[in-house]
Design an enzyme around this catalytic site. Structure first.
Site, PDB file in Angstrom:
ATOM      1  N   THR A  55      -3.829 -13.629 -58.532  1.00 26.14           N
ATOM      2  CA  THR A  55      -3.451 -13.890 -59.932  1.00 26.14           C
ATOM      3  C   THR A  55      -2.325 -12.960 -60.355  1.00 26.14           C
ATOM      4  OG1 THR A  55      -5.719 -14.537 -60.409  1.00 26.14           O
ATOM      5  CG2 THR A  55      -4.342 -14.036 -62.299  1.00 26.14           C
ATOM      6  N   CYS A  56      -2.437 -11.714 -59.943  1.00 23.52           N
ATOM      7  CA  CYS A  56      -1.427 -10.716 -60.319  1.00 23.52           C
ATOM      8  C   CYS A  56      -0.073 -11.040 -59.712  1.00 23.52           C
ATOM      9  CB  CYS A  56      -1.877  -9.332 -59.852  1.00 23.52           C
ATOM     10  SG  CYS A  56      -3.571  -8.920 -60.291  1.00 23.52           S
ATOM     11  N   SER A  57      -0.070 -11.493 -58.464  1.00 26.39           N
ATOM     12  CA  SER A  57       1.191 -11.741 -57.753  1.00 26.39           C
ATOM     13  C   SER A  57       1.803 -13.090 -58.091  1.00 26.39           C
ATOM     14  CB  SER A  57       0.955 -11.712 -56.235  1.00 26.39           C
ATOM     15  OG  SER A  57       0.568 -10.437 -55.830  1.00 26.39           O
TER      16      SER A  57
END
Ligand code: BEZ
Length: 179
Positions: A55-57
């Protein structure tokens, strides 16, 4: 009465590129303090569970990167992404993401995250202690607006993401009285 929340004073151990260093890995240690990042600036800080996580990337970091100009127009001087990861990991993530705008802060020891009250166990994922997902608009080291994902907990089975998205923070910056 609402209490002003001040970001904690810590020293971050970063790795800075230094072309005077020969060889294939021209980096040296460069200590940066909370003051270096926050003093005299209005910034957005967002914190996430780990570099290179999906999700972060895929969403959070690239979306902040791509919306940078819009944040600048709303009076934001810098966007910082912090994670309980060391400087080597954070630099590798920044390089892999081709970052030009968002600055990464390595909180390898977790000291900043712990003092912000945002350290959680993620032993269920083999991660150890990491950051709960949150973001904040921080003006000269003082929290102006706080955006924390729901369900703060150790070993949370889900990874809520929405409140701390760049889209939601921009919504507040554009209409602070409504959001
Ligand atoms: C994610 O960003 O997708 C993620 C974060 C923490 C653990 C697993 C995945």
């Amino acid at each position: 009465m609402t209490m002003e929340k001040q970001v904690p004073n810590v020293t971050f151990r970063t790795r800075a590129r230094d072309e005077s260093i020969p060889g294939p890995n021209p980096y040296r240690w460069e200590d940066k303090t909370t003051d270096d990042y926050f003093r005299g600036k209005r910034v957005v800080l967002f914190s996430l569970p780990g570099a290179f996580t999906p999700t972060c990337s895929t969403f959070q970091l690239p979306d902040f990167e791509n919306h940078y100009a819009e944040f600048q127009k709303k009076g934001i001087d810098e966007i910082y992404c912090i994670s309980v990861n060391d400087a080597f990991v954070m630099n590798a993530w920044g390089k892999a993401q081709g970052l030009k705008n968002v600055k990464l802060i390595p909180d390898g020891s977790g000291e900043f995250t712990r003092k912000m009250g945002m350290l959680v166990a993620k032993d269920n994922l083999g991660f150890g202690l990491r950051s709960w997902r949150y973001a904040a608009v921080i003006n000269n080291g003082v929290v102006e607006k706080w955006f924390e994902e729901e369900g703060f907990a150790d070993n949370c089975e889900t990874d809520p993401y929405g409140v701390s998205s760049p889209q939601n923070i921009l919504k507040w910056l554009k209409a602070p009285a409504v959001a």
